[in-house]
Design a protein around this motif. Structure first.
Motif, PDB file in Angstrom:
ATOM      1  N   PRO A 253       7.889 -17.491   0.923  1.00 55.59           N
ATOM      2  CA  PRO A 253       6.639 -17.021   1.513  1.00 55.59           C
ATOM      3  C   PRO A 253       6.849 -16.457   2.904  1.00 55.59           C
ATOM      4  O   PRO A 253       7.689 -16.918   3.656  1.00 55.59           O
ATOM      5  CB  PRO A 253       5.773 -18.290   1.540  1.00 55.59           C
ATOM      6  CG  PRO A 253       6.367 -19.191   0.492  1.00 55.59           C
ATOM      7  CD  PRO A 253       7.832 -18.901   0.491  1.00 55.59           C
TER       8      PRO A 253
ATOM      9  N   ARG B   9      -0.562 -11.899  -8.596  1.00 60.31           N
ATOM     10  CA  ARG B   9      -0.849 -13.175  -9.265  1.00 60.31           C
ATOM     11  C   ARG B   9      -1.046 -14.277  -8.247  1.00 60.31           C
ATOM     12  O   ARG B   9      -0.639 -14.154  -7.082  1.00 60.31           O
ATOM     13  CB  ARG B   9       0.261 -13.561 -10.247  1.00 60.31           C
ATOM     14  CG  ARG B   9       1.632 -13.752  -9.634  1.00 60.31           C
ATOM     15  CD  ARG B   9       2.670 -14.017 -10.716  1.00 60.31           C
ATOM     16  NE  ARG B   9       4.022 -14.004 -10.173  1.00 60.31           N
ATOM     17  CZ  ARG B   9       4.639 -15.073  -9.676  1.00 60.31           C
ATOM     18  NH1 ARG B   9       4.023 -16.251  -9.678  1.00 60.31           N
ATOM     19  NH2 ARG B   9       5.863 -14.977  -9.198  1.00 60.31           N
TER      20      ARG B   9
ATOM     21  N   ARG C 226       0.006 -17.939  -7.208  1.00 64.76           N
ATOM     22  CA  ARG C 226       1.133 -18.860  -7.413  1.00 64.76           C
ATOM     23  C   ARG C 226       0.588 -20.252  -7.704  1.00 64.76           C
ATOM     24  O   ARG C 226      -0.274 -20.759  -6.992  1.00 64.76           O
ATOM     25  CB  ARG C 226       2.030 -18.928  -6.177  1.00 64.76           C
ATOM     26  CG  ARG C 226       2.876 -17.692  -5.976  1.00 64.76           C
ATOM     27  CD  ARG C 226       4.019 -17.939  -5.017  1.00 64.76           C
ATOM     28  NE  ARG C 226       3.727 -18.950  -4.008  1.00 64.76           N
ATOM     29  CZ  ARG C 226       4.629 -19.812  -3.542  1.00 64.76           C
ATOM     30  NH1 ARG C 226       5.849 -19.812  -3.995  1.00 64.76           N
ATOM     31  NH2 ARG C 226       4.295 -20.677  -2.602  1.00 64.76           N
TER      32      ARG C 226
ATOM     33  N   GLN D 221       1.995 -24.200  -8.593  1.00 65.54           N
ATOM     34  CA  GLN D 221       3.123 -25.126  -8.676  1.00 65.54           C
ATOM     35  C   GLN D 221       2.579 -26.533  -8.830  1.00 65.54           C
ATOM     36  O   GLN D 221       1.730 -26.973  -8.048  1.00 65.54           O
ATOM     37  CB  GLN D 221       4.005 -25.040  -7.425  1.00 65.54           C
ATOM     38  CG  GLN D 221       4.707 -23.689  -7.255  1.00 65.54           C
ATOM     39  CD  GLN D 221       5.521 -23.616  -5.982  1.00 65.54           C
ATOM     40  OE1 GLN D 221       5.118 -24.132  -4.949  1.00 65.54           O
ATOM     41  NE2 GLN D 221       6.674 -22.962  -6.052  1.00 65.54           N
TER      42      GLN D 221
ATOM     43  N   THR E 256      -0.779 -22.515  -4.737  1.00 66.46           N
ATOM     44  CA  THR E 256      -0.040 -22.618  -3.474  1.00 66.46           C
ATOM     45  C   THR E 256       0.069 -21.288  -2.733  1.00 66.46           C
ATOM     46  O   THR E 256       0.790 -21.188  -1.746  1.00 66.46           O
ATOM     47  CB  THR E 256       1.380 -23.156  -3.732  1.00 66.46           C
ATOM     48  OG1 THR E 256       2.077 -22.253  -4.619  1.00 66.46           O
ATOM     49  CG2 THR E 256       1.338 -24.544  -4.352  1.00 66.46           C
TER      50      THR E 256
ATOM     51  N   VAL F 226      -0.303 -16.657  -3.099  1.00 67.37           N
ATOM     52  CA  VAL F 226      -0.388 -15.478  -3.953  1.00 67.37           C
ATOM     53  C   VAL F 226       0.887 -14.649  -3.834  1.00 67.37           C
ATOM     54  O   VAL F 226       1.641 -14.770  -2.862  1.00 67.37           O
ATOM     55  CB  VAL F 226      -1.604 -14.590  -3.580  1.00 67.37           C
ATOM     56  CG1 VAL F 226      -2.906 -15.342  -3.794  1.00 67.37           C
ATOM     57  CG2 VAL F 226      -1.492 -14.075  -2.153  1.00 67.37           C
ATOM     58  N   VAL F 227       1.101 -13.830  -4.849  1.00 69.88           N
ATOM     59  CA  VAL F 227       2.199 -12.866  -4.852  1.00 69.88           C
ATOM     60  C   VAL F 227       1.576 -11.473  -4.886  1.00 69.88           C
ATOM     61  O   VAL F 227       0.734 -11.175  -5.746  1.00 69.88           O
ATOM     62  CB  VAL F 227       3.127 -13.063  -6.060  1.00 69.88           C
ATOM     63  CG1 VAL F 227       4.252 -12.032  -6.044  1.00 69.88           C
ATOM     64  CG2 VAL F 227       3.690 -14.479  -6.088  1.00 69.88           C
TER      65      VAL F 227
ATOM     66  N   GLU G 243       5.282 -12.804  -0.943  1.00 73.09           N
ATOM     67  CA  GLU G 243       4.579 -14.035  -1.249  1.00 73.09           C
ATOM     68  C   GLU G 243       3.881 -14.552   0.005  1.00 73.09           C
ATOM     69  O   GLU G 243       4.438 -14.495   1.098  1.00 73.09           O
ATOM     70  CB  GLU G 243       5.541 -15.091  -1.788  1.00 73.09           C
ATOM     71  CG  GLU G 243       6.199 -14.691  -3.101  1.00 73.09           C
ATOM     72  CD  GLU G 243       7.050 -15.816  -3.678  1.00 73.09           C
ATOM     73  OE1 GLU G 243       6.904 -16.969  -3.219  1.00 73.09           O
ATOM     74  OE2 GLU G 243       7.861 -15.543  -4.572  1.00 73.09           O
TER      75      GLU G 243
ATOM     76  N   ALA H  28       1.925 -17.954   1.328  1.00 76.33           N
ATOM     77  CA  ALA H  28       1.626 -19.354   1.039  1.00 76.33           C
ATOM     78  C   ALA H  28       0.273 -19.746   1.616  1.00 76.33           C
ATOM     79  O   ALA H  28      -0.138 -19.262   2.668  1.00 76.33           O
ATOM     80  CB  ALA H  28       2.718 -20.251   1.627  1.00 76.33           C
TER      81      ALA H  28
ATOM     82  N   GLU I 230      -0.918 -17.282 -14.493  1.00 73.78           N
ATOM     83  CA  GLU I 230      -0.060 -17.229 -15.682  1.00 73.78           C
ATOM     84  C   GLU I 230      -0.573 -18.203 -16.739  1.00 73.78           C
ATOM     85  O   GLU I 230      -1.002 -19.324 -16.416  1.00 73.78           O
ATOM     86  CB  GLU I 230       1.379 -17.559 -15.294  1.00 73.78           C
ATOM     87  CG  GLU I 230       2.008 -16.499 -14.397  1.00 73.78           C
ATOM     88  CD  GLU I 230       3.429 -16.857 -13.985  1.00 73.78           C
ATOM     89  OE1 GLU I 230       3.689 -18.058 -13.767  1.00 73.78           O
ATOM     90  OE2 GLU I 230       4.252 -15.944 -13.881  1.00 73.78           O
TER      91      GLU I 230
ATOM     92  N   HIS J 121      -0.311 -22.160 -17.032  1.00 70.07           N
ATOM     93  CA  HIS J 121      -0.950 -23.066 -16.069  1.00 70.07           C
ATOM     94  C   HIS J 121      -2.385 -23.412 -16.449  1.00 70.07           C
ATOM     95  O   HIS J 121      -3.019 -24.207 -15.742  1.00 70.07           O
ATOM     96  CB  HIS J 121      -0.946 -22.433 -14.678  1.00 70.07           C
ATOM     97  CG  HIS J 121       0.413 -22.168 -14.137  1.00 70.07           C
ATOM     98  ND1 HIS J 121       1.347 -23.157 -13.937  1.00 70.07           N
ATOM     99  CD2 HIS J 121       1.009 -20.993 -13.754  1.00 70.07           C
ATOM    100  CE1 HIS J 121       2.463 -22.629 -13.454  1.00 70.07           C
ATOM    101  NE2 HIS J 121       2.278 -21.322 -13.335  1.00 70.07           N
TER     102      HIS J 121
END
Length: 531
Positions: A2, A274, A276, A278, A283, A285-286, A292, A294, A313, A316
């Motif tokens: 990030p 997208r 992110r 985890q 946590t 975005v991209v 990235e 955070a 995705e 998830h």
């Protein structure tokens, strides 16, 4: 790795996203708002779609903006000047003359009286009753949606709170509550037939119950949307339009200024690829360029299906949640046609220019609206559509070159999915011809005054402004997609099944054409949450 860390990253810049950014930043959170376009505001945007003309691309007004938000965010100090349009609605009558709905109850009565003495006498009671019902909705909308309990229904505590809100909003006892319960599931045609006899009056009123909805006036639940559009207006102010001096996009400018002053960072031209996730938690975005960012939380102003199915995705998301997101209905039914003309339109039956300040509607009867919907039900563009016309340069000539006026038309019904083929440039052009032709039936000289035009189909509204399937409300405003069921049961308080991922767009409670409220509610939920 990030490149930066924030407390909240916000996706999109519709008014509720900007509102959330301002409230979160005022509370001391580190906020970054990302907008893929160069203009802020999402679909509430004013831009140069015609040469030299500042056009409200999708919405001619900003909907209901609560005074509390204007005050708390000091939006007037940030340049927002609200304009109350009057008359609110002017409708040319089918056989000559016109109807005008004014903010002053007496002036509306006088106009109705020319069509029906009986209807004029009934107007005050109708206006008072609808205002009372809308006041309860207003109270509901400024509070979090009722929280579903067992079986997906509101808890007993929430139901008791609903009764308290009803008393505070002016509903007195069982009779008022029963009347509201009777009205909400009705069709707008049933409601208006109960009250009035004039086709012109019923057609003009019914337009406010079907705007942006793939339903006709005889569809159940459209009376609710009529009340929803009435929220925030005084008694008698049916479809009370409120816009901003300089265009609807000025609301986004003021909200962005408030957010930046509070410390929020805003980036335009930033496309999010997208979210992110985890360990079951969002946590960050991209971006489309691979960067990235955070964050401790992600708040999306995009519609729920896009957020959950396109930006997250699949691995998830629980299959039941994914299925529920896929079942949200959008079905945008409207197109926008913007015209630059070299003189004010002269509508048959409307004498003088003083009646052009609000909306001019072409809705001569309930039957006219229902037949227009009949075409769309089968994937066809309505041959004789419902039209709602705004002429913003009537009150603000600075938005166009000298001696030029903007005529912005909302047309229903233009289905997102056509029965035969796709929306091609040829079909877009044919739609523009159809709208100009329908207008010319009421303003015969219009064709010869058109200098330039811009046509936006439902596909264009999706591609340019992010309105999925061209839905102006990020999902249909029907009874199974409102309050604790918006966007779906269990998600009504802006949280999603992914911890740290929140929603704040029009697809959440309280719904479309209500500026900023879902953003303020979402910000409150995030601030209450335990990270």
């Amino acid at each position: 790795m990030p490149t930066a860390a924030y407390d909240v990253v916000i996706l999109g810049s519709e008014p509720s996203a900007l509102t959330a950014a301002a409230y979160l930043a005022k509370a001391g959170r580190r906020v970054l708002l990302l907008e893929r376009r160069e203009d802020l505001g999402g679909a509430v945007v004013t831009e140069e779609l015609l040469a030299g003309c500042r056009v409200d691309a999708v919405f001619d007004d900003i909907g209901w903006l609560p005074r509390s938000i204007v005050s708390e965010l000091e939006l007037r100090r940030h340049g927002l000047e609200l304009v109350q349009l009057d008359p609110m609605v002017t409708a040319p009558a089918k056989h000559g003359g016109h109807l005008a709905l004014w903010r002053q109850l007496g002036r509306t009565q006088d106009s109705i009286r020319a069509l029906s003495t009986r209807d004029a006498e009934r107007w005050p009671d109708f206006a008072t009753g609808m205002a009372k019902h809308a006041a309860l909705l207003e109270s509901l909308y400024e509070a979090p949606a009722p929280r579903p309990g067992a079986g997906g229904m509101p808890t007993s505590d929430d139901l008791r709170g609903l009764l308290r809100l009803g008393r505070r909003a002016g509903l007195r006892g069982r009779a008022d509550l029963l009347e509201l319960a009777r009205v909400v599931p009705m069709s707008i045609a049933e409601l208006l037939d109960d009250w009035f006899e004039s086709d012109t009056l019923k057609g003009a009123l019914a337009g406010g119950a079907i705007g942006g909805l793939m339903q006709g006036p005889r569809s159940g639940g459209t009376a609710f949307l009529f009340l929803h559009r009435h929220v925030g207006g005084e008694s008698g102010a049916v479809r009370a339009r409120q816009t901003a001096r300089g265009g609807a996009g000025r609301l986004a400018d003021a909200l962005a200024a408030a957010a930046r002053e509070a410390g929020a960072e805003i980036r335009c031209g930033a496309c999010v690829d997208r979210v992110r996730v985890q360990g079951g938690r969002a946590t960050g975005v991209v971006l489309g360029n691979g960067d990235e960012i955070a964050a401790r939380a992600v708040l999306s102003g995009k519609d729920p299906r896009t957020t959950m199915l396109d930006l997250v995705e699949p691995l998830h998301l629980d299959p039941d949640a994914a299925r529920a997101a896929r079942q949200i209905r959008f079905r945008g039914p409207m197109a926008r046609v913007h015209l630059a003309v070299d003189e004010l339109p002269r509508f048959r039956g409307i004498g003088g220019d003083g009646l052009l300040g609000g909306s001019v509607v072409i809705a001569p009867s309930l039957d006219h609206l229902e037949r227009a919907y009949d075409d769309a039900k089968y994937g066809r563009v309505s041959e004789r559509p419902y039209l709602e016309i705004a002429i913003p340069t009537f009150a603000d000539p600075s938005r166009a070159p000298a001696a030029t006026h903007i005529v912005s038309v909302t047309m229903q019904y233009a289905p997102y999915t056509l029965r035969e083929g796709e929306w091609t440039p040829e079909r877009r052009s044919a739609l523009g011809d159809l709208v100009v032709g329908a207008l010319a039936e009421y303003a015969p000289a219009l064709r010869e005054t058109v200098i330039e035009r811009c046509v936006l189909t439902p596909r264009d509204l999706e591609q340019r402004y992010g309105l999925r399937e061209g839905s102006p409300d990020q999902g249909e405003m029907m009874l199974d997609q409102i309050l604790f069921m918006r966007p779906m049961p269990g998600w009504s308080r802006h949280a999603t099944p992914i911890h740290g991922l929140w929603l704040c767009g029009s697809g959440t409670h309280p719904g479309g054409r209500i500026a900023g409220v879902s953003g303020r509610l979402a910000a409150r939920e995030i601030l209450r949450a335990k990270h």
